[in-house]
Scaffold this active site. Structure first.
Site, PDB file in Angstrom:
ATOM      1  N   HIS A  48       0.418   3.735 -10.329  1.00 61.73           N
ATOM      2  CA  HIS A  48      -0.492   4.161  -9.245  1.00 61.73           C
ATOM      3  C   HIS A  48       0.306   4.939  -8.183  1.00 61.73           C
ATOM      4  O   HIS A  48       0.417   4.515  -7.029  1.00 61.73           O
ATOM      5  CB  HIS A  48      -1.125   2.905  -8.652  1.00 61.73           C
TER       6      HIS A  48
ATOM      7  N   ASP B 170     -12.090  10.478  -6.746  1.00 61.93           N
ATOM      8  CA  ASP B 170     -11.658   9.307  -7.517  1.00 61.93           C
ATOM      9  C   ASP B 170     -12.090   9.532  -8.970  1.00 61.93           C
ATOM     10  O   ASP B 170     -13.190   9.173  -9.372  1.00 61.93           O
ATOM     11  CB  ASP B 170     -12.288   8.038  -6.948  1.00 61.93           C
TER      12      ASP B 170
ATOM     13  N   ARG C 210       0.844  -1.200   0.000  1.00 59.58           N
ATOM     14  CA  ARG C 210       0.000   0.000   0.000  1.00 59.58           C
ATOM     15  C   ARG C 210       0.878   1.247   0.000  1.00 59.58           C
ATOM     16  O   ARG C 210       1.422   1.646   1.026  1.00 59.58           O
ATOM     17  CB  ARG C 210      -0.929  -0.004   1.208  1.00 59.58           C
TER      18      ARG C 210
ATOM     19  N   ARG D 145       1.533  -6.238  -9.789  1.00 55.89           N
ATOM     20  CA  ARG D 145       1.968  -5.739  -8.477  1.00 55.89           C
ATOM     21  C   ARG D 145       2.017  -6.840  -7.422  1.00 55.89           C
ATOM     22  O   ARG D 145       2.451  -6.590  -6.293  1.00 55.89           O
ATOM     23  CB  ARG D 145       1.037  -4.610  -8.020  1.00 55.89           C
TER      24      ARG D 145
ATOM     25  N   GLU E 249      -2.087   9.419 -10.919  1.00 53.15           N
ATOM     26  CA  GLU E 249      -1.617   8.235 -11.619  1.00 53.15           C
ATOM     27  C   GLU E 249      -1.636   8.461 -13.129  1.00 53.15           C
ATOM     28  O   GLU E 249      -2.673   8.794 -13.683  1.00 53.15           O
ATOM     29  CB  GLU E 249      -2.513   7.045 -11.266  1.00 53.15           C
TER      30      GLU E 249
END
Length: 351
Positions: free
Chosen positions: A204, A249, A103, A126, A308
């Site tokens: 990200h 978002d 994270r 990832r 991102e």
């Protein structure tokens, strides 16, 4: 390149050796693999043990900037300037234990961004162990002074069950003498059955900020975006900059090659330059969503912002033998928007 034609069986075997070495296995095999990988590193890059024994590569520029890249996920977890200040955010509750993604830092979303497909959210790159690339392409002459590491990811058997395509994903992470951090991804379709494949992608990136309420993003104003909080409803950004007062978002479309993040309190501006990545995601979970994430501190949303660089709206499609390239360059410059020491529009224009 000869490695472009490597059979999948050989790739899987080499990946397995790398995984055993990186997962901290004892014995001469693991040590030999680690030593072999160390010989493949560029000058200025070194192997080190990270959290929970996971292997990482540390890039050190002679002027003092440092970056760290975990081979688990091909994941940049730290980027410090020559004053030792951390520029990326990693949660204090981040779980450095496979198969959980780390994270913070710069997770790589491939071959799927978010839930835009049948795979688990953000794909599998990832969550995989990457290997040192034994056959990287040579540096362009204008980047020869950068400290770098070259990684490679090929599909394993589990990946082929859920995403049945053969590919080679080469990642270069480079640290420049001015402290700039560059990530270059090259993804090639190596299918032998003649089939194309499509994917979506994102770097990200979690930036470390002093106070999210004091941050503004320049370069995305007046653009269309898909609002993930409204089932990706298409909207148009209003105002002269993006500021933050609640959860955000958004997927911005057809974005410029430069974006600036201004942190007034730290008197710092992040400049993002990108190529091959037409979209840009801006995300902050705010308080309620932060409390719902086990690997994220309740109040940590105040000190992070994800901007991102991405290819989402129009998936990338590659025929066998074709290669896609996506580049992101990050730099941090001292500035104070309030005092007028730096005009963000000049940053965006390259002045």
């Amino acid at each position: 390149m000869s490695s472009d034609k490597a059979p999948i069986a050989a790739a899987s075997a080499s990946a397995a050796v790398a995984t055993n070495a990186l997962s901290g296995s004892s014995g001469s095999g693991g040590v030999a693999a680690a030593n072999a990988n160390a010989k493949l590193l560029h000058p200025g890059a070194e192997f080190s043990k990270g959290i929970n024994g996971l292997d990482k590569v540390v890039l050190r520029d002679p002027r003092g900037s440092v970056a760290e890249v975990y081979l688990y996920g091909g994941h940049v977890t730290s980027w410090k300037n020559d004053h030792g200040e951390e520029l990326l955010f990693v949660s204090s509750k981040a779980i450095f234990k496979p198969p959980k993604a780390i994270r913070g830092g710069i997770p790589i979303c491939f071959p799927q961004f978010s839930n835009l497909g049948s795979l688990d959210a953000h794909g599998f790159a990832r969550n995989r162990f990457w290997s040192i690339d034994s056959d990287p392409s040579p540096f362009p002459t204008n980047t020869s002074n950068k400290v770098a590491v070259d990684l490679i990811l090929r599909p394993n058997e589990e990946d082929m069950k859920t995403w049945p395509h053969s590919y080679e994903y080469r990642l270069r992470v480079a640290l420049g003498p001015g402290g700039d951090l560059t990530l270059i991804s090259r993804i090639r379709n190596t299918n032998s059955d003649g089939k194309p494949f499509s994917f979506t992608f994102a770097y990200h990136t979690y930036f470390s900020v002093s106070d999210i309420s004091e941050v503004r993003v320049e370069g995305l104003e007046t653009l269309d975006y898909l609002d993930n909080l409204q089932n990706r409803k298409r909207c148009t950004e209003q105002g002269d900059a993006i500021t933050f007062e609640s959860e955000v978002d958004k997927i911005y479309l057809s974005t410029p090659t430069k974006i600036a993040i201004l942190d007034h309190e730290k008197k710092r501006t992040f400049v993002i330059r990108k190529d091959g990545l037409p979209d840009a995601v801006v995300w902050n979970p705010w308080d309620k969503k932060s409390k719902a994430m086990a690997d994220f501190g309740d109040d940590e949303y105040k000190h992070m912002l994800c901007v991102e660089t991405a290819a989402i709206e129009k998936p990338i499609t590659l025929k066998p033998g074709e290669e896609w390239r996506g580049r992101q360059e990050l730099s941090a410059v001292p500035s104070s928007y309030c005092s007028g020491q730096l005009d963000p529009r000049k940053v965006l224009q390259g002045s």
